[in-house]
Design a protein around this motif. Structure first.
Motif, PDB file in Angstrom:
ATOM      1  N   SER A  11       8.465   7.787   5.157  1.00 42.67           N
ATOM      2  CA  SER A  11       7.528   8.161   4.350  1.00 42.67           C
ATOM      3  C   SER A  11       7.622   9.324   3.925  1.00 42.67           C
ATOM      4  O   SER A  11       8.074  10.332   4.245  1.00 42.67           O
ATOM      5  N   TYR A  56       5.519  11.602   3.579  1.00 42.20           N
ATOM      6  CA  TYR A  56       4.827  12.540   4.178  1.00 42.20           C
ATOM      7  C   TYR A  56       5.183  13.000   5.771  1.00 42.20           C
ATOM      8  O   TYR A  56       4.747  13.793   6.537  1.00 42.20           O
ATOM      9  N   TYR A 102       0.834  -1.132   0.068  1.00 42.61           N
ATOM     10  CA  TYR A 102       0.094   0.055   0.135  1.00 42.61           C
ATOM     11  C   TYR A 102       0.770   1.339  -0.068  1.00 42.61           C
ATOM     12  O   TYR A 102       2.011   1.195   0.752  1.00 42.61           O
ATOM     13  N   GLY A 126      -3.296   3.458   1.972  1.00 44.16           N
ATOM     14  CA  GLY A 126      -3.266   4.187   0.514  1.00 44.16           C
ATOM     15  C   GLY A 126      -3.551   3.128  -0.480  1.00 44.16           C
ATOM     16  O   GLY A 126      -3.992   1.927  -0.452  1.00 44.16           O
ATOM     17  N   THR A 127      -3.404   3.760  -1.629  1.00 46.20           N
ATOM     18  CA  THR A 127      -3.599   2.877  -2.884  1.00 46.20           C
ATOM     19  C   THR A 127      -2.709   1.622  -3.075  1.00 46.20           C
ATOM     20  O   THR A 127      -1.733   1.619  -2.247  1.00 46.20           O
ATOM     21  N   LYS A 173       0.008   7.412   3.083  1.00 47.54           N
ATOM     22  CA  LYS A 173      -0.841   8.505   2.985  1.00 47.54           C
ATOM     23  C   LYS A 173      -0.597   9.489   3.823  1.00 47.54           C
ATOM     24  O   LYS A 173       0.054   9.207   5.005  1.00 47.54           O
ATOM     25  N   LYS A 187      -0.832  11.585   7.274  1.00 50.09           N
ATOM     26  CA  LYS A 187      -1.333  10.885   8.927  1.00 50.09           C
ATOM     27  C   LYS A 187      -0.905  11.965   9.758  1.00 50.09           C
ATOM     28  O   LYS A 187       0.191  12.533   9.520  1.00 50.09           O
TER      29      LYS A 187
END
Length: 329
Positions: free
Chosen positions: A285, A287, A127, A149-150, A130, A132
């Motif tokens: 990540s 993010y 995945y 996520g995708t 995303k 967070k």
């Protein structure tokens, strides 16, 4: 114009303290995001885990690449690890951070794919990451809501690694050769996603191999206990990022699993007969692109015979940018 009394007033002191705190925080974030997370590091350790009389085996442990297509400095540095001449390469997952990152991962592993290698996958092979709330990592695991996520092209990555000769150890037990000696190896799918099915590989590990090696992405104690019960000598794992943010003396803030903070990075004993090595990994990540007191790393483990060492603790050393790697980008 301010007077001396103004400058010594509680309000003025509080203002200077707040300003200094903000400046320190900004500098820390700038260092963690702009410098340390690209400070590729080689960690080395010597572990007495082989059968008596066995010849040393050099194992390169790579984990948590979290690769983006444009991370060329990371790709070059990982490819240069081939100069270490490892006998076996172990990849403990979380290679991807983007749907188009499979070619970048294969390119980074490059010449290492011509060496004996084994792998399993982690959650960020399946995945995409995303955004967070960073505070959720400080929450107890039971209070976290899992966010996926995708889907990522993990099948494409698996096909590429297998095509080059690496062995997928997801829920299988296999004999392989390293430095001309037999290694018995087994692995599980990512326990962080509760995809592990240890019962598929349960049973006493081979007693004729010079090394009984287990691999898992997340070092969950329930899995480590199972490997130890079946007589494995060494388990390699990733996932924790070494805590990613560490404080002097205190160490890792969190491990993002049920492993205790003291084992978030490096080698340690698990029970009386098994060793555990947790890689702090090479990525983050996209993010949360920060590392503090925990640079991205790969580890070269020199495994030696148990009778070659009387010591109870591993010899662990850290080298910074040992491979004439290009400047970070």
């Amino acid at each position: 114009m301010s007077t001396v009394s103004d400058r010594k007033s509680p309000r003025a002191r509080a203002g200077r303290l707040a300003l200094g705190t903000v400046a320190l925080g900004a500098a820390t974030i700038g260092y963690a995001a702009g410098i340390e997370r690209r400070h590729w590091t080689l960690r080395t350790a010597e572990l007495p885990v082989l059968s008596p009389g066995a010849r040393p085996i050099k194992v390169l442990h790579v984990s948590d690449l979290h690769m983006l297509p444009g991370q060329q400095s990371k790709q070059r540095w990982v490819a240069a690890l081939d100069r270490l001449d490892p006998d076996l390469v172990v990849n403990t997952g979380d290679n991807l951070a983007h749907r188009q990152a499979v070619p970048a991962v294969v390119r980074s592993l490059g010449p290492l794919l011509d060496r004996p290698g084994v792998f399993i996958f982690g959650s960020n092979d399946y995945y995409a990451p995303k955004p967070k709330n960073p505070a959720r990592y400080l929450m107890p695991r039971g209070k976290k809501k899992r966010i996926h996520g995708t889907h990522l092209p993990w099948r494409d990555l698996r096909a590429a690694l297998v095509e080059h000769g690496w062995q997928d150890l997801t829920h299988v037990r296999r004999n392989l050769k390293a430095a001309g000696q037999t290694v018995f190896a087994a692995g599980v799918d990512d326990p962080h996603l509760h995809r592990d099915r240890y019962t598929d590989i349960s049973g006493t590990a081979s007693r004729t191999a010079v090394l009984r090696l287990g691999i898992t992405h997340s070092p969950e104690p329930r899995v480590l206990d199972a490997f130890a019960s079946d007589g494995y000598d060494l388990v390699l794992a990733g996932h924790t990022h070494g805590g990613q943010l560490r404080l002097p003396v205190f160490g890792a803030l969190v491990t993002n699993c049920d492993l205790d903070r003291s084992r978030a990075r490096g080698a340690s004993r698990w029970g009386s007969d098994m060793w555990l090595h947790v890689s702090a990994g090479l990525g983050t990540s996209p993010y949360a692109p920060l590392r503090f007191a925990c640079p991205p790393e790969a580890t070269l483990l020199t495994l030696v015979a148990r009778d070659a060492h009387a010591q109870a603790n591993p010899v662990q050393r850290t080298k910074r940018r040992p491979l004439d790697s290009p400047s970070a980008r």
